[in-house]
Design a protein around this motif. Sequence first.
Motif, mmCIF file in Angstrom:
data_model
loop_
_atom_site.group_PDB
_atom_site.id
_atom_site.type_symbol
_atom_site.label_atom_id
_atom_site.label_comp_id
_atom_site.label_asym_id
_atom_site.label_seq_id
_atom_site.Cartn_x
_atom_site.Cartn_y
_atom_site.Cartn_z
ATOM 1 N N ALA A 26 -1.052 23.502 -10.571
ATOM 2 C CA ALA A 26 -2.130 23.289 -11.539
ATOM 3 C C ALA A 26 -2.040 21.922 -12.199
ATOM 4 O O ALA A 26 -3.054 21.341 -12.588
ATOM 5 C CB ALA A 26 -2.090 24.395 -12.605
ATOM 6 N N THR A 27 -0.819 21.392 -12.332
ATOM 7 C CA THR A 27 -0.643 20.080 -12.949
ATOM 8 C C THR A 27 -0.585 18.955 -11.920
ATOM 9 O O THR A 27 -0.332 17.799 -12.283
ATOM 10 C CB THR A 27 0.656 20.055 -13.781
ATOM 11 O OG1 THR A 27 1.766 20.402 -12.939
ATOM 12 C CG2 THR A 27 0.570 21.027 -14.945
ATOM 13 N N GLY A 28 -0.826 19.266 -10.664
ATOM 14 C CA GLY A 28 -0.674 18.272 -9.608
ATOM 15 C C GLY A 28 -1.624 17.100 -9.726
ATOM 16 O O GLY A 28 -1.218 15.941 -9.574
ATOM 17 N N GLU A 29 -2.893 17.379 -9.990
ATOM 18 C CA GLU A 29 -3.856 16.285 -10.083
ATOM 19 C C GLU A 29 -3.561 15.402 -11.288
ATOM 20 O O GLU A 29 -3.675 14.174 -11.210
ATOM 21 C CB GLU A 29 -5.279 16.823 -10.145
ATOM 22 C CG GLU A 29 -6.326 15.732 -10.060
ATOM 23 C CD GLU A 29 -7.734 16.258 -9.825
ATOM 24 O OE1 GLU A 29 -8.617 15.441 -9.506
ATOM 25 O OE2 GLU A 29 -7.938 17.470 -9.957
ATOM 26 N N MET A 30 -3.157 16.030 -12.386
ATOM 27 C CA MET A 30 -2.810 15.257 -13.578
ATOM 28 C C MET A 30 -1.677 14.266 -13.280
ATOM 29 O O MET A 30 -1.757 13.078 -13.610
ATOM 30 C CB MET A 30 -2.375 16.206 -14.703
ATOM 31 C CG MET A 30 -1.878 15.512 -15.954
ATOM 32 S SD MET A 30 -1.372 16.689 -17.245
ATOM 33 C CE MET A 30 0.191 17.284 -16.564
ATOM 34 N N PHE A 31 -0.637 14.755 -12.624
ATOM 35 C CA PHE A 31 0.498 13.879 -12.330
ATOM 36 C C PHE A 31 0.172 12.877 -11.221
ATOM 37 O O PHE A 31 0.702 11.758 -11.220
ATOM 38 C CB PHE A 31 1.727 14.701 -11.971
ATOM 39 C CG PHE A 31 2.375 15.368 -13.158
ATOM 40 C CD1 PHE A 31 2.732 14.635 -14.274
ATOM 41 C CD2 PHE A 31 2.624 16.731 -13.159
ATOM 42 C CE1 PHE A 31 3.329 15.235 -15.370
ATOM 43 C CE2 PHE A 31 3.221 17.349 -14.246
ATOM 44 C CZ PHE A 31 3.574 16.602 -15.367
ATOM 45 N N ALA A 32 -0.687 13.271 -10.282
ATOM 46 C CA ALA A 32 -1.117 12.305 -9.264
ATOM 47 C C ALA A 32 -1.903 11.171 -9.912
ATOM 48 O O ALA A 32 -1.753 9.999 -9.540
ATOM 49 C CB ALA A 32 -1.953 12.997 -8.191
ATOM 50 N N VAL B 224 -3.294 2.190 -3.471
ATOM 51 C CA VAL B 224 -2.918 3.586 -3.331
ATOM 52 C C VAL B 224 -3.875 4.310 -2.407
ATOM 53 O O VAL B 224 -5.095 4.295 -2.618
ATOM 54 C CB VAL B 224 -2.875 4.294 -4.708
ATOM 55 C CG1 VAL B 224 -2.499 5.767 -4.534
ATOM 56 C CG2 VAL B 224 -1.878 3.597 -5.634
ATOM 57 N N ASP B 225 -3.330 4.947 -1.367
ATOM 58 C CA ASP B 225 -4.081 5.870 -0.509
ATOM 59 C C ASP B 225 -3.886 7.278 -1.057
ATOM 60 O O ASP B 225 -2.780 7.830 -0.975
ATOM 61 C CB ASP B 225 -3.563 5.822 0.932
ATOM 62 C CG ASP B 225 -3.888 4.526 1.639
ATOM 63 O OD1 ASP B 225 -4.578 3.685 1.045
ATOM 64 O OD2 ASP B 225 -3.434 4.360 2.792
ATOM 65 N N ARG B 226 -4.926 7.873 -1.618
ATOM 66 C CA ARG B 226 -4.811 9.206 -2.206
ATOM 67 C C ARG B 226 -5.166 10.247 -1.148
ATOM 68 O O ARG B 226 -6.313 10.353 -0.713
ATOM 69 C CB ARG B 226 -5.689 9.318 -3.449
ATOM 70 C CG ARG B 226 -5.242 8.358 -4.549
ATOM 71 C CD ARG B 226 -5.761 8.724 -5.906
ATOM 72 N NE ARG B 226 -5.334 10.035 -6.369
ATOM 73 C CZ ARG B 226 -5.349 10.413 -7.648
ATOM 74 N NH1 ARG B 226 -5.756 9.561 -8.585
ATOM 75 N NH2 ARG B 226 -4.969 11.630 -8.005
ATOM 76 N N LEU B 227 -4.153 11.018 -0.750
ATOM 77 C CA LEU B 227 -4.311 11.984 0.333
ATOM 78 C C LEU B 227 -4.765 13.344 -0.167
ATOM 79 O O LEU B 227 -5.118 14.206 0.642
ATOM 80 C CB LEU B 227 -2.990 12.142 1.100
ATOM 81 C CG LEU B 227 -2.272 10.867 1.551
ATOM 82 C CD1 LEU B 227 -1.083 11.226 2.442
ATOM 83 C CD2 LEU B 227 -3.215 9.918 2.259
ATOM 84 N N GLY B 228 -4.721 13.572 -1.476
ATOM 85 C CA GLY B 228 -5.086 14.873 -2.012
ATOM 86 C C GLY B 228 -3.988 15.891 -1.775
ATOM 87 O O GLY B 228 -2.799 15.557 -1.680
ATOM 88 N N ARG C 242 0.866 -1.185 0.000
ATOM 89 C CA ARG C 242 0.000 0.000 0.000
ATOM 90 C C ARG C 242 0.900 1.231 0.000
ATOM 91 O O ARG C 242 1.898 1.283 0.720
ATOM 92 C CB ARG C 242 -0.901 -0.034 1.236
ATOM 93 C CG ARG C 242 -1.912 1.096 1.320
ATOM 94 C CD ARG C 242 -3.036 0.719 2.268
ATOM 95 N NE ARG C 242 -2.578 0.462 3.627
ATOM 96 C CZ ARG C 242 -2.628 1.356 4.621
ATOM 97 N NH1 ARG C 242 -3.120 2.566 4.409
ATOM 98 N NH2 ARG C 242 -2.217 1.035 5.831
ATOM 99 N N ILE C 243 0.560 2.233 -0.794
ATOM 100 C CA ILE C 243 1.412 3.403 -0.979
ATOM 101 C C ILE C 243 0.568 4.667 -0.827
ATOM 102 O O ILE C 243 -0.532 4.768 -1.381
ATOM 103 C CB ILE C 243 2.088 3.373 -2.362
ATOM 104 C CG1 ILE C 243 3.024 2.165 -2.460
ATOM 105 C CG2 ILE C 243 2.854 4.665 -2.635
ATOM 106 C CD1 ILE C 243 3.594 1.947 -3.839
ATOM 107 N N ALA C 244 1.087 5.632 -0.067
ATOM 108 C CA ALA C 244 0.427 6.923 0.092
ATOM 109 C C ALA C 244 0.832 7.838 -1.059
ATOM 110 O O ALA C 244 1.998 7.874 -1.458
ATOM 111 C CB ALA C 244 0.809 7.549 1.427
ATOM 112 N N LEU C 245 -0.126 8.590 -1.574
ATOM 113 C CA LEU C 245 0.115 9.498 -2.695
ATOM 114 C C LEU C 245 -0.460 10.867 -2.366
ATOM 115 O O LEU C 245 -1.658 10.992 -2.075
ATOM 116 C CB LEU C 245 -0.538 8.937 -3.969
ATOM 117 C CG LEU C 245 -0.513 9.819 -5.223
ATOM 118 C CD1 LEU C 245 0.910 10.078 -5.682
ATOM 119 C CD2 LEU C 245 -1.322 9.154 -6.345
ATOM 120 N N GLY C 246 0.381 11.885 -2.385
ATOM 121 C CA GLY C 246 -0.070 13.252 -2.116
ATOM 122 C C GLY C 246 0.451 14.212 -3.167
ATOM 123 O O GLY C 246 1.281 13.853 -4.011
#
Length: 455
Positions: free
Chosen positions: A51-57, A71-75, A42-46
Amino acid sequence: MKIFGSSGVRGVANEELTPAFVTRVAMAVGSVWTADADGPVRIALGRDTRATGEMFADSASAGLTSVGCDVDRLGVIPTPGLQSYADSEGVPGVMITASHNPAQYNGVKLVGSNGVELARDALERVEDRLLSERFEQATWDETGDTRRVEDARERYVDALLDSVDRETIADADLTVALDPGHGAGALTSPEFLRRLGCRVVTVNGQPDGHFPGRDPEPVEKNLGDLRRLVRTADADVGIAHDGDADRAIFVDETGTHVEGDAALAALAASELQPGDTTVSAVNVSQRLVDAVDAAGADLELTPIGSTNIITSIERLQREGESVPVAGEGNGGVLFPDYRLARDGAYTAARFLELVAERPASEISAAHAGYHNVRVNVQYGDDAERERLIRAAEAAAHDADAELTTIDGYRLDFGDAWVLVRPSGTEPVVRIYAEARDPDRAQELADSMYDALQHA
């Protein structure tokens, strides 16, 4: 080929750093972590506010799940917030951020399950997987799942509050002017400071990945709004963050910029005891050297970049050395007994503990007397970069000074020093100079700049 620089991998979004490349990075690190665990992890992703952050996430999430990772999406969360989550959950993490770089940049930073940035040897394993494209792709029915984690920021703030002297800060009844620079700290630092008992006023406080109010780097020329706010609000101190809030830079109660090197020296002076060791980079200020000498402590220098400093701290701790504080004069300070990570909010609170005892201007004045100059020389391609480095090398060897080559070329003249080195995150060669005489510092910087311009 070296993919990861001094603080992860970064580049101009959709030019040097593309969604396809980020996906491949994620596949590489997911493959390494899966192999290490002998099974899916399991991997955390923040991400920060870019502006390009969500695209790359999204790209990173796709790459990680494609090799079987959940994947734990932390926003949107500060980098130290992701590190706090990784440490508490015992999971590694991927952070989409370009930290202090301008809005058009983005990047990827990798964090271990202890909340610490990956060391150089671990990054080299990821680079090897990436360059050889040895990805452990899962079958269609074994790809990973994703889930949204809604309370990661709140958990981070709670952990901060449990780690600082809340009573001392609250009793001082401080007014704090905060400039999170439209970055991830806008979503955590105001609440944290208010819960510490401070009255908080903000500027550039709305999250915005275009950074309309100022550039993400919290250097003096970008903090005019904060200096004005300190004066108009009669604040006791001003605090500024970079894009991912792992740094803190300060303004005193008169609206005067506090040099990052002076703040680091003050924090070190409050922490160091005889026999301790602190770690800083090769562009270390004499301010910190003075504080280390006064405390009877030792100083170890590393190449510039948090990865290098953390690697050195880990080695010293394994050797039984006490390292209560470390960092650089750019606002990136580490308190290893709290967490082996740069944390702008935690650094701010530790500085507030000092301000509770005496004014910020007095804290800064105790470590004054030096003048700094920083110049950037841009280059267009690798060939031009090599010409600049060769010119710097020639100038360094021609100078009548003590030469250090840990990272670039540092010349110590006794009364002053100058350092020239290529940036690990931008296409520039940086020149740093410091002296008690401002003209002397400018002279050294200009001399090195002229040498590079001839190249």
